[in-house]
Structure formats: structure tokens, C-alpha cells
Design an enzyme around this catalytic site. Structure first.
Site, PDB file in Angstrom:
ATOM      1  N   SER A 320      65.184  47.033  61.658  1.00 46.95           N
ATOM      2  CA  SER A 320      64.385  47.973  60.894  1.00 46.95           C
ATOM      3  C   SER A 320      63.947  47.403  59.543  1.00 46.95           C
ATOM      4  CB  SER A 320      65.187  49.267  60.735  1.00 46.95           C
ATOM      5  OG  SER A 320      64.404  50.314  60.264  1.00 46.95           O
ATOM      6  N   GLU A 331      56.277  35.412  56.750  1.00 47.61           N
ATOM      7  CA  GLU A 331      54.847  35.284  57.008  1.00 47.61           C
ATOM      8  C   GLU A 331      53.975  35.300  55.757  1.00 47.61           C
ATOM      9  OE1 GLU A 331      55.013  37.321  61.493  1.00 47.61           O
ATOM     10  OE2 GLU A 331      53.642  38.120  59.978  1.00 47.61           O
ATOM     11  N   LYS A 345      63.483  46.604  66.009  1.00 50.95           N
ATOM     12  CA  LYS A 345      63.103  48.018  65.827  1.00 50.95           C
ATOM     13  C   LYS A 345      61.811  48.048  65.033  1.00 50.95           C
ATOM     14  CE  LYS A 345      64.390  52.447  63.893  1.00 50.95           C
ATOM     15  NZ  LYS A 345      63.158  52.529  63.072  1.00 50.95           N
TER      16      LYS A 345
END
Length: 495
Positions: A320, A331, A345
Site C-alpha cells: 500500500s 521511478e 496492493k
């Protein structure tokens, strides 16, 4: 918590259900009508006093899809052989609708369950200290809390809890399971778990305790490289992080290892603040995709981001909000990620409070990584895959049990593997407590000032497990790899 109460990404809900006229004849009808509006879009509405006929025009009977529900309510109230409370029927109807979605992250929480859920992110509580989720009818441990009774008892991410004190919990929701697992400090609960790679069920006794919501831990490693572990994202996690970073900087920190392993997530606003702290202003932290297809990008708002070399460590217990942070750093900031594939998740939940104190936690969006990847049920793949040694996944051995010569069991196999990992020679790990096993036990006891009985129980069992835990901490290959990457960055900056 045991999450026992899951810590989901929680978005603030500005809309609040308004008060409405409670006409006795339509008591149930109005509550269900309110639910329809809430689940459809968390729409607020109000009914004012006035002509009863006006209210009747919008009553539930005018919606054909609810006729069966209303008729069932009336049949039970009028004809069921025993008296039954209206509120019980209403709670059951609401809960049934949420369960029909078949989404493990959407949940109707009673007044008491809502209170427990809030405690897990704002204060301390009494329990075993493990975050849990419901998956495919099973209760799964997402992660034990650092230093909790659950961690001390050897519970691990991905353990399936199948029984609590001998009572099957298969098919239960996470909040129901929490109610059974939690309890007063000092009381004992016995969990029966299934662990991946282990054929037989494992029974684990855990003594409940007060679980403080402390979420950030730090230490200075060699070479002026700091290490910070974030165990969850609770109400004050960002404040804690700033304090620990300041302490490390005072000690001369030049680089940082950020450990997000066994972190099941938590509050989204905390994840945003923390990710922003490591990502340049204007860069994408994550994207949120809603039911209508619209996509919103969350950008970093940090004016002065963290400027030291950095590496992130994750594992299967990272879920999560911790996946959001790891993906944002990977990224949008080019930070190397080390460890094992995360939990996976990729949905966000909205918490909707009802006027009576109960609440609805409903999945309302998908979150995507900065590059638009949806990692739900897939997980975030590290740049450097580094597994833990096999002994890290050995099950807990109950110190109250006694293992001696000529015994045969799966627990004996575990003891043999533990002794071998610690450098002793118990012979083949075949589950047979033979002469070689006994000699290895005696040697271990001698070197640790224990009674040389050749029997594994009590203090001997605890010492074996404590030494194995210490060995893993000292030789942790995932932290070592992250440390090496930070060190390489430092050396590259100096050249």
C-alpha cells in the site's frame, strides 16, 4: 493491532451524512436509502419536516431493485418465530451489501470496529501487534509490528491464520478476526497458522501486550551511512521521520538506507509527505485513477528535498502506502530499490463515517506508479532482487514444548535447521532427534552456559531463536546490498 486492523490508505472525506426525518413507518427504509446515496458517491442529502406524502414519493418502495430487500425485512419482523432487533437486521443488510462486492479492502465497520481501526493509526492499543488482511476467505498477516509480541513469536508476512484459540476464522472479515485476536495485556492467544513452504499447521501462542504506535527507528551504520526503518504510516510518522533524520545529520550522516520492509502502509497523506521529502518538487509521486476513468497526478511539493545518496529496501510485507513511496523514489528520483517483490496492493480506500459512529471503508480508486503502472496483485519489482537466507523463514518453536532423543516431528526438523544455521552439526535435518542432534544441542548449551541436558525446551529454545535473529540482523543481505549501493554513490560523488 494486531492487524490486526489493517492500515489502509485513508483519504479525507469532506462530505458528511446529514440528519434526516425519522418517520417510524419508514425507519429502515430511510437508513437504506442513505446507504444507497453513500455508496453511489457519498452524496449528502437532507429531508425536512413537512408533508408526509412528499417523503413517501421518494421512499424505497419506489425503487424496484429494493423491493425484495424491504419485503424480506417485513417478513422477518412480522413472521420470524422469535423477536429480533431491527438494528441487527439493518447491520446485516449493510454488511451483506459490502461483502457482495467481494473486495477484501472494502469493509463495513461497526461502532466498536471503527473505534479499533482509528486506534491503530492514532494511539497505542492492546493486542499482539500484527497487521492483517482478508484474502480469498483467509486472514493473512501482512506484517508484524517491529518489537511486538507477534514479531517475538515468529509470525511473518504471508502467514495464514486459520484458527484463533481453536476456533476457525476462515471466511471471516478482517475486523471480525481482529475482535478475536485482540485482548487485554498479559492474556494469551493461540493462533494456528499455515506458512508457505510448510506442509503442516503451526500453533503459536502469543502473549498480548500494549502496542505503541511508534513507526520510525534509526541507527548509524559504518561509514557515516544512516539507516531508517519506517514500520507503518500513522498520524505522526512524518514528524518522527524528520526528528530521526535530524539526529542522523547531527551524527555526520552522508548517505541513507531507507528500510520499508514489513511495512503494510497506512495513511496516504503521510506517504505523500514522506515521498515528497525524497523527490524533487513537481515530479510525480503517484497517479490516482477513478471509476469514471479520470486520472489525477500527485506531485511532490518539497522545496528542499533530501540531497544525500539513498537506497530503499522492500519485501513481501511492504504494501500500500509503502509501495507508493518506494515506487515514487524508484521511478521519479532514480533511487535504487533492493530486496524482494512487494505485496501488491494498488487500490485506495475512502473512509465514510455514519452518524452512529460506524463507518464504511470503500475502495474508490486505483493508484498507479509515476510511470502509470498498476502493481495490484503483482507487486513492485526491486532493481536488485536479494532474498533472505532460508533460515529467516523457519517457523517459531514453542518454548513450552520439549524435544528430546528418539522424538520425530516437524518441529525437530526446524530445530535441526536452526542449529545448523548457527554453525552446529545436528546431522541430517530429517525430523528425527537422534544422537547427533542431542550432541549438537549439548554443545550449544555448553557454549551458552545452559544446563547440558541435550533436551530442547524453555531457555534453550529461546536462546536458539534469539541467536538466529541476531545472526540475521548482523548478516542481513538486503541491508548490506543497499549499504553497498549508497557507498558506491558516495564514492562516485567524491571522484
Amino acid at each position: 493491532m494486531d492487524h490486526e486492523s489493517q492500515q489502509e490508505m485513508d483519504k479525507e472525506v469532506k462530505e458528511q451524512p446529514s440528519k434526516f426525518v425519522r418517520i417510524k413507518k419508514f425507519h429502515f427504509i430511510m437508513i437504506m436509502f442513505l446507504l444507497v446515496f453513500l455508496t453511489a458517491g457519498i452524496t449528502t442529502f437532507a429531508l425536512s419536516f413537512g408533508d408526509v406524502k412528499v417523503v413517501e414519493k421518494i421512499q424505497i418502495r419506489d425503487r424496484a431493485e429494493f423491493e425484495k430487500l424491504y419485503d424480506t425485512f417485513e417478513q422477518i419482523k412480522s413472521n420470524y418465530v422469535e423477536d429480533i432487533d431491527e438494528e441487527t437486521l439493518i447491520e446485516g443488510a449493510v454488511n451483506g451489501m459490502v461483502e457482495a462486492i467481494e473486495d477484501p479492502y472494502s469493509d463495513y465497520m461497526t461502532i466498536e470496529e471503527s473505534k479499533v481501526f482509528q486506534e491503530t493509526i492514532t494511539s497505542s492499543f492492546e493486542g499482539i501487534g500484527a497487521y492483517i488482511e482478508e484474502q480469498d476467505g483467509y486472514i493473512v498477516i501482512v506484517a508484524p509490528i517491529k518489537g511486538s509480541p507477534a514479531e517475538e513469536a515468529g509470525l511473518k508476512a504471508n502467514d495464514l491464520i486459520i484458527e484463533v484459540d481453536g476456533e476457525s476464522i476462515q471466511g471471516m472479515g478482517s475486523q471480525e478476526a481482529v475482535a478475536l485476536i485482540r485482548g487485554e495485556k498479559g492474556t494469551v492467544v493461540e493462533l494456528t497458522i499455515m506458512r508457505p513452504g510448510i506442509d503442516d499447521p503451526i500453533k503459536v501462542k502469543v502473549t498480548r501486550d500494549v502496542i505503541p504506535i511508534e513507526t520510525v527507528y534509526s541507527e548509524m551504520l559504518d561509514g557515516d551511512i544512516g539507516k531508517i526503518q519506517i514500520t507503518s504510516f500513522s498520524e505522526h510518522t512524518f514528524e518522527e521521520l524528520e526528528e530521526h533524520l535530524a539526529q542522523l545529520e547531527e551524527q555526520g550522516m552522508k548517505g541513507l538506507v531507507l528500510d520499508l520492509r514489513q511495512n503494510p502502509g497506512g495513511l496516504l497523506d503521510q506517504a505523500i509527505q514522506i515521498a515528497s521529502h525524497f523527490v524533487e518538487k513537481g515530479e510525480v509521486l503517484y497517479q490516482m485513477e477513478y471509476k469514471d476513468g479520470t486520472v489525477e497526478k500527485q506531485l511532490s511539493n518539497e522545496e528542499d528535498p533530501f540531497a544525500y545518496p539513498l537506497a530503499v529496501v522492500v519485501d513481501g510485507g511492504s504494501a500500500s502506502a509503502s509501495e507508493i513511496v518506494a515506487a515514487a523514489l524508484k521511478e521519479s528520483a532514480g533511487v535504487p530499490v533492493v530486496g524482494e517483490t512487494t505485496f501488491g496492493k494498488g487500490t485506495a480506500q475512502t473512509s465514510v463515517p455514519y452518524t452512529d459512529g460506524s463507518s464504511l471503508k470503500l475502495t474508490t480508486a486505483k493508484w498507479l506508479t509515476p510511470n502509470g503502472n498498476w502493481i495490484h496483485e503483482v507487486g513492485l519489482e526491486p532493481d536488485y532482487v536479494v532474498p533472505l537466507p532460508d533460515y529467516a523463514n523457519l517457523p517459531y518453536v514453542d518454548p513450552e514444548q520439549q524435544f528430546e532423543e528418539n522424538m520425530v516431528s516437524e518441529d525437530v526438523t526446524t530445530v535441526e535447521k536452526m542449529l545448523a544455521a548457527l554453525g552446529y552439526d545436528p546431522g541430517e535435518a530429517d525430523g528425527l532427534f537422534d544422537e547427533e542432534t542431542k550432541e549438537a544441542v549439548i554443545e550449544f548449551q555448553r557454549e551458552n552456559d545452559l544446563d547440558e541436558t541435550g533436551i530442547v525446551t524453555g531457555e534453550t529454545t529461546l536462546t536458539i531463536m534469539e541467536q538466529l535473529k541476531t545472526k540475521l540482523t548482523e548478516e542481513d543481505p538486503q541491508i548490506q546490498k543497499a549499504y553497498d549501493l549508497v557507498k558506491e554513490q558516495l564514492e562516485g560523488n567524491e571522484n
